[in-house]
Scaffold this motif. Structure first.
Motif, short mmCIF file in Angstrom:
data_model
loop_
_atom_site.label_atom_id
_atom_site.label_comp_id
_atom_site.label_asym_id
_atom_site.label_seq_id
_atom_site.Cartn_x
_atom_site.Cartn_y
_atom_site.Cartn_z
N ASP A 75 70.66 25.27 14.93
CA ASP A 75 71.64 25.80 14.12
C ASP A 75 71.36 25.42 12.57
OD1 ASP A 75 73.10 26.66 16.01
OD2 ASP A 75 73.94 24.70 16.48
N PHE A 76 70.03 24.75 12.20
CA PHE A 76 69.75 24.57 11.00
C PHE A 76 69.69 25.61 10.04
CE2 PHE A 76 66.12 24.93 7.76
CZ PHE A 76 66.23 23.95 7.17
N SER A 77 70.06 25.58 8.82
CA SER A 77 70.26 26.46 7.65
C SER A 77 69.92 26.10 6.36
CB SER A 77 71.98 26.81 7.37
OG SER A 77 72.75 25.73 6.71
N ILE A 78 69.27 26.96 5.59
CA ILE A 78 68.67 26.66 4.47
C ILE A 78 70.12 26.14 3.57
CG2 ILE A 78 67.84 27.84 2.06
CD1 ILE A 78 65.94 27.40 4.86
N GLY A 79 71.18 26.46 3.53
CA GLY A 79 72.40 25.87 2.84
C GLY A 79 72.17 24.35 3.22
N ASP A 80 72.08 23.62 4.13
CA ASP A 80 72.12 22.45 4.69
C ASP A 80 70.99 21.75 3.98
OD1 ASP A 80 74.06 23.00 6.75
OD2 ASP A 80 72.73 23.11 8.10
N LEU A 81 69.98 22.43 3.89
CA LEU A 81 68.52 21.75 3.23
C LEU A 81 68.84 21.81 1.61
CD1 LEU A 81 65.85 20.78 3.26
CD2 LEU A 81 64.99 23.24 3.35
N ALA A 82 69.62 22.74 1.18
CA ALA A 82 69.93 22.78 -0.44
C ALA A 82 70.94 21.68 -0.67
CB ALA A 82 70.54 24.27 -0.65
N LEU A 95 69.27 18.59 -0.86
CA LEU A 95 68.74 18.24 -2.19
C LEU A 95 69.59 18.27 -3.34
CD1 LEU A 95 65.74 20.45 -1.45
CD2 LEU A 95 65.67 18.05 -1.42
N ASN A 96 70.97 18.38 -3.06
CA ASN A 96 71.97 18.52 -4.15
C ASN A 96 71.78 19.47 -4.99
OD1 ASN A 96 73.29 15.99 -3.11
ND2 ASN A 96 71.63 14.85 -4.26
N MET A 97 71.58 20.76 -4.49
CA MET A 97 71.46 22.14 -5.19
C MET A 97 72.12 23.01 -4.67
SD MET A 97 66.96 21.86 -5.48
CE MET A 97 66.77 22.67 -6.96
N SER A 98 72.43 23.99 -5.56
CA SER A 98 72.94 25.23 -5.02
C SER A 98 72.10 26.21 -4.35
CB SER A 98 73.46 25.85 -6.25
OG SER A 98 72.27 26.58 -7.04
N ARG A 99 72.56 26.75 -3.61
CA ARG A 99 71.76 27.60 -2.73
C ARG A 99 70.64 28.48 -3.45
NH1 ARG A 99 71.93 29.59 3.06
NH2 ARG A 99 70.42 31.33 3.15
N SER A 100 71.21 29.02 -4.57
CA SER A 100 70.14 30.02 -5.31
C SER A 100 69.45 29.05 -6.08
CB SER A 100 71.00 30.80 -6.52
OG SER A 100 71.60 30.03 -7.08
N PHE A 125 68.09 26.04 -5.30
CA PHE A 125 66.92 25.84 -4.33
C PHE A 125 65.98 27.04 -3.85
CE2 PHE A 125 66.05 25.45 0.26
CZ PHE A 125 65.16 24.52 0.27
N TYR A 126 66.67 27.93 -3.75
CA TYR A 126 65.59 29.22 -3.46
C TYR A 126 64.66 29.18 -4.53
CZ TYR A 126 63.91 33.67 -2.19
OH TYR A 126 63.05 34.67 -1.99
N ARG A 127 65.00 29.12 -5.82
CA ARG A 127 63.97 29.41 -6.81
C ARG A 127 63.22 28.16 -6.91
NH1 ARG A 127 68.51 31.08 -9.41
NH2 ARG A 127 68.88 29.21 -10.42
N LYS A 128 63.51 26.87 -6.42
CA LYS A 128 62.84 25.84 -6.85
C LYS A 128 61.86 25.86 -5.32
CE LYS A 128 62.12 21.16 -7.71
NZ LYS A 128 61.61 20.80 -9.08
N VAL A 157 57.61 26.04 -5.56
CA VAL A 157 56.92 24.95 -5.23
C VAL A 157 56.00 25.13 -4.01
CG1 VAL A 157 57.03 22.45 -4.28
CG2 VAL A 157 58.61 23.18 -6.24
N THR A 158 56.53 25.92 -3.21
CA THR A 158 55.72 26.28 -2.09
C THR A 158 55.05 27.67 -1.89
OG1 THR A 158 57.44 27.23 -0.75
CG2 THR A 158 57.35 24.79 -0.66
N GLY A 159 55.36 28.40 -2.77
CA GLY A 159 54.91 29.73 -2.66
C GLY A 159 55.45 30.60 -1.95
N MET A 160 56.60 30.18 -1.22
CA MET A 160 57.31 31.19 -0.01
C MET A 160 58.93 30.78 -0.31
SD MET A 160 55.48 29.73 3.31
CE MET A 160 54.03 28.67 3.01
N ALA A 161 59.40 31.95 0.44
CA ALA A 161 60.98 31.64 0.34
C ALA A 161 61.05 30.62 1.53
CB ALA A 161 61.44 32.86 1.26
N PRO A 162 62.33 29.90 1.04
CA PRO A 162 62.74 28.72 1.98
C PRO A 162 62.63 29.02 3.39
CG PRO A 162 64.04 28.81 0.10
CD PRO A 162 63.29 30.21 0.19
N ILE A 163 63.11 30.17 3.87
CA ILE A 163 63.10 30.22 5.48
C ILE A 163 61.69 30.35 5.95
CG2 ILE A 163 63.60 33.04 5.26
CD1 ILE A 163 65.29 30.61 7.58
#
Length: 171
Positions: A86-93, A96-101, A103-106, A110-116
């Motif tokens: 049930d893990f979500s990218i929103g949980d990860l954001a 990290l105390n970031m908004s989802r958008s 976090f996506y940009r960051k 950093v990784t060169g990939m979309a978070p998912i």
């Protein structure tokens, strides 16, 4: 001190600008390749830093200390929630105390990939390490948060070029 990669004084020539851009792209590409190599090394089951990169980051100019800290935090969160389907990218954001958008940009920077995509790659690299240690495919699938064996096999083949059972036989 704030993480700038280049400082150019005006006026500058277009050749200098192009060379700086080429150099930055080359450094970033080297960094991504290094991260992929470090993340895909065999998982020994021992604790390592959450990025799996403790000994190799200090010589790399491709990432600021803030980005490295964010990556460590992100990987630590992924490790703690590895079996959680049930893990979500929103949980990860949120972690990290970031908004989802933001976090996506960051994460993309950093990784060169979309978070998912990064999350899937991270989980599959962990799965490969578990398979190398002799765990059964069905156990590994559940341990890394996949609920569908066909989806796990498809993703695994896309990343490693072979199905999980063939991977076990090769290793």
């Amino acid at each position: 001190e704030v993480g700038a990669d280049v400082y150019m004084e005006k006026p500058f020539s277009m050749r200098q600008l192009h060379l700086q851009i080429d150099n930055l792209l080359h450094l970033r590409q080297q960094f991504y390749e290094r991260m992929r190599q470090l993340d895909s090394r065999p998982d020994t089951g021992q604790d390592k830093d959450s990025a799996g990169t403790a000994q190799s980051m200090d010589g790399n100019r491709g990432m600021s200390s803030e980005d490295y800290t964010s990556l460590k935090t992100m990987n630590g969160y992924l490790d703690r929630h590895l079996p959680d389907e049930d893990f979500s990218i929103g949980d990860l954001a949120d972690e990290l105390n970031m908004s989802r958008s933001s976090f996506y940009r960051k994460a993309k920077a950093v990784t060169g990939m979309a978070p998912i995509d990064y999350t899937r790659t991270y989980r599959l690299d962990r799965a490969a390490g578990m398979l190398r240690r002799g765990m059964r495919v069905s156990e590994v699938m559940m341990e890394v948060g996949f609920t569908s064996s066909s989806y796990f096999a498809k993703c695994f083949k896309n990343q490693f070029g072979v199905l999980p059972k063939a991977f076990v036989q090769q290793n």
